[in-house]
Design a protein around this motif. Structure first.
Motif, PDB file in Angstrom:
ATOM      1  N   PRO A  48       0.837  -1.202   0.000  1.00 55.82           N
ATOM      2  CA  PRO A  48       0.000   0.000   0.000  1.00 55.82           C
ATOM      3  C   PRO A  48       0.871   1.252   0.000  1.00 55.82           C
ATOM      4  O   PRO A  48       1.996   1.226   0.522  1.00 55.82           O
ATOM      5  N   PRO A  49       0.414   2.332  -0.605  1.00 53.70           N
ATOM      6  CA  PRO A  49      -0.931   2.489  -1.178  1.00 53.70           C
ATOM      7  C   PRO A  49      -1.050   2.065  -2.634  1.00 53.70           C
ATOM      8  O   PRO A  49      -2.142   2.039  -3.187  1.00 53.70           O
ATOM      9  N   ALA A  50       0.081   1.732  -3.315  1.00 54.47           N
ATOM     10  CA  ALA A  50       0.021   1.452  -4.756  1.00 54.47           C
ATOM     11  C   ALA A  50      -0.657   0.118  -5.055  1.00 54.47           C
ATOM     12  O   ALA A  50      -1.526   0.034  -5.927  1.00 54.47           O
ATOM     13  N   LEU A  51      -0.235  -0.963  -4.369  1.00 58.96           N
ATOM     14  CA  LEU A  51      -0.813  -2.301  -4.551  1.00 58.96           C
ATOM     15  C   LEU A  51      -0.824  -2.712  -6.029  1.00 58.96           C
ATOM     16  O   LEU A  51      -1.813  -3.207  -6.553  1.00 58.96           O
ATOM     17  N   ARG A  72      -2.745  -9.972   2.028  1.00 54.59           N
ATOM     18  CA  ARG A  72      -1.447 -10.101   2.706  1.00 54.59           C
ATOM     19  C   ARG A  72      -0.619  -8.840   2.572  1.00 54.59           C
ATOM     20  O   ARG A  72       0.123  -8.467   3.485  1.00 54.59           O
ATOM     21  N   TYR A  73      -0.752  -8.121   1.440  1.00 54.65           N
ATOM     22  CA  TYR A  73       0.001  -6.881   1.272  1.00 54.65           C
ATOM     23  C   TYR A  73      -0.585  -5.765   2.130  1.00 54.65           C
ATOM     24  O   TYR A  73       0.149  -4.962   2.702  1.00 54.65           O
ATOM     25  N   ARG A  74      -1.893  -5.740   2.206  1.00 56.05           N
ATOM     26  CA  ARG A  74      -2.520  -4.747   3.085  1.00 56.05           C
ATOM     27  C   ARG A  74      -2.158  -5.015   4.550  1.00 56.05           C
ATOM     28  O   ARG A  74      -1.971  -4.086   5.334  1.00 56.05           O
ATOM     29  N   ALA A  75      -2.044  -6.287   4.912  1.00 56.57           N
ATOM     30  CA  ALA A  75      -1.704  -6.641   6.289  1.00 56.57           C
ATOM     31  C   ALA A  75      -0.283  -6.204   6.642  1.00 56.57           C
ATOM     32  O   ALA A  75      -0.009  -5.847   7.795  1.00 56.57           O
ATOM     33  N   ILE A  76       0.606  -6.214   5.674  1.00 55.24           N
ATOM     34  CA  ILE A  76       1.984  -5.764   5.907  1.00 55.24           C
ATOM     35  C   ILE A  76       2.014  -4.264   6.151  1.00 55.24           C
ATOM     36  O   ILE A  76       2.750  -3.762   6.991  1.00 55.24           O
ATOM     37  N   GLY A  77       1.185  -3.535   5.404  1.00 56.25           N
ATOM     38  CA  GLY A  77       1.155  -2.081   5.534  1.00 56.25           C
ATOM     39  C   GLY A  77       2.160  -1.408   4.612  1.00 56.25           C
ATOM     40  O   GLY A  77       2.714  -2.039   3.704  1.00 56.25           O
ATOM     41  N   GLU A  78       2.403  -0.134   4.840  1.00 61.46           N
ATOM     42  CA  GLU A  78       3.345   0.599   3.999  1.00 61.46           C
ATOM     43  C   GLU A  78       4.771   0.170   4.317  1.00 61.46           C
ATOM     44  O   GLU A  78       5.040  -0.525   5.290  1.00 61.46           O
ATOM     45  N   SER A  79       5.702   0.610   3.488  1.00 59.10           N
ATOM     46  CA  SER A  79       7.058   0.078   3.489  1.00 59.10           C
ATOM     47  C   SER A  79       7.843   0.359   4.764  1.00 59.10           C
ATOM     48  O   SER A  79       7.511   1.252   5.544  1.00 59.10           O
ATOM     49  N   ASP A  80       8.917  -0.422   4.937  1.00 63.81           N
ATOM     50  CA  ASP A  80       9.922  -0.129   5.958  1.00 63.81           C
ATOM     51  C   ASP A  80      10.702   1.100   5.504  1.00 63.81           C
ATOM     52  O   ASP A  80      11.189   1.149   4.373  1.00 63.81           O
ATOM     53  N   ARG A  81      10.832   2.096   6.387  1.00 62.42           N
ATOM     54  CA  ARG A  81      11.431   3.370   5.977  1.00 62.42           C
ATOM     55  C   ARG A  81      12.521   3.828   6.928  1.00 62.42           C
ATOM     56  O   ARG A  81      12.387   3.734   8.140  1.00 62.42           O
TER      57      ARG A  81
END
Length: 287
Positions: free
Chosen positions: A259-262, A269-278
């Motif tokens: 997210p948010p691009a998906l 599973r991608y929504r559950a991970i959330g946005e990137s490690d930053r």
């Protein structure tokens, strides 16, 4: 720089939504925030009120759990009377916080963007609510032509760039030719001696193949530090406030899988991970 009074902070809090904001202000006053923020400062209440302002777009505010704007801006030391340059503001996610915060505190907000459409998001905000955003100043970044409107050299207290360094490394908008060195040179020139550069970007593990910086949207902390230090910056410190240990940084469509691009599909599973490690890095232009 002038520290804002508690009265100013509470006045802004009242305009931003009343009791809930004041309660959160009291939490920060008591030290209940991310440890990287450090001790409570007189301007923290005003910053917290700007983050919680009812004028923010609800969809933007919903992403605070990934982007931690109060903690991030507090770590960078963004005070309400500063001159702040936001690099590539996009749709205005941070503009909704920074521009009203700086306007109320006597500061100055610059939106520095590339190309004819780079300021569209900020312009929409300026048109929709001139009272909050009408004082925003627009500049070109990076400025490659003599006729480009630049942020005047040595005038900024803080320069902020959120998730952009990987684009410069990938040559976005410049025929895939890396212009990151020039970008850092121009940010250094904008800042007064002692001024702060705040960098947030998608973090590539140090053990990963460096070539992935050209394609994945992720970039190594060591690469960002090397670029910044080559331009003359001194590294001050890093915060883990925007870390996400669930992000492996190795996805089918790079960082845009999450997210948010998906872009690999709106999978649970991608929504559950959330946005990137930053990474969240703070640099200073030496005195």
């Amino acid at each position: 720089m002038i520290r804002q009074s508690l009265a100013f902070a509470l006045a802004l809090a009242l305009t931003a939504g009343g009791g809930a904001v004041l309660a959160q202000h009291d939490q920060h006053k008591a030290g209940q925030h991310h440890p990287d923020v450090g001790a409570h400062q007189p301007w923290h209440g005003a910053l917290h009120a700007a983050v919680d302002a009812s004028t923010r777009t609800p969809a933007n505010a919903a992403r605070d759990r990934y982007r931690h704007p109060f903690e991030t801006l507090a770590f960078f030391g963004v005070e309400p009377d500063d001159t702040v340059v936001e690099i590539w503001p996009g749709g205005g996610w941070y503009t909704e916080i920074l521009a009203p915060y700086l306007r109320a505190g006597g500061g100055t907000y610059y939106a520095a963007a590339m190309g004819a459409n780079g300021h569209n998001g900020v312009r929409r905000l300026m048109t929709a609510n001139a009272e909050l955003y009408g004082n925003a100043r627009l500049a070109t970044f990076p400025a490659f032509e003599a006729t480009d409107t630049r942020v005047p050299d040595g005038t900024a207290d803080v320069v902020l760039t959120f998730r952009n360094v990987h684009n410069w490394r990938m040559g976005s908008g410049r025929d895939n030719q890396d212009y990151s060195a020039e970008a850092f040179r121009q940010m250094f020139a904008m800042l007064r001696p002692g001024g702060t550069l705040g960098v947030v970007d998608h973090r590539l593990p140090e053990s990963a193949d460096a070539e992935r910086e050209r394609t994945s949207g992720y970039i190594k902390v060591s690469t960002v530090r090397r670029m910044a230090e080559a331009a003359g910056f001194r590294f001050v410190g890093a915060s883990e406030v925007n870390a996400n240990p669930q992000d492996s940084a190795d996805w089918p469509n790079g960082v845009w899988t999450l997210p948010p691009a998906l872009r690999h599909g709106d999978e649970e599973r991608y929504r559950a991970i959330g946005e990137s490690d930053r990474m969240t890095l703070r640099f200073v232009r030496p005195e």
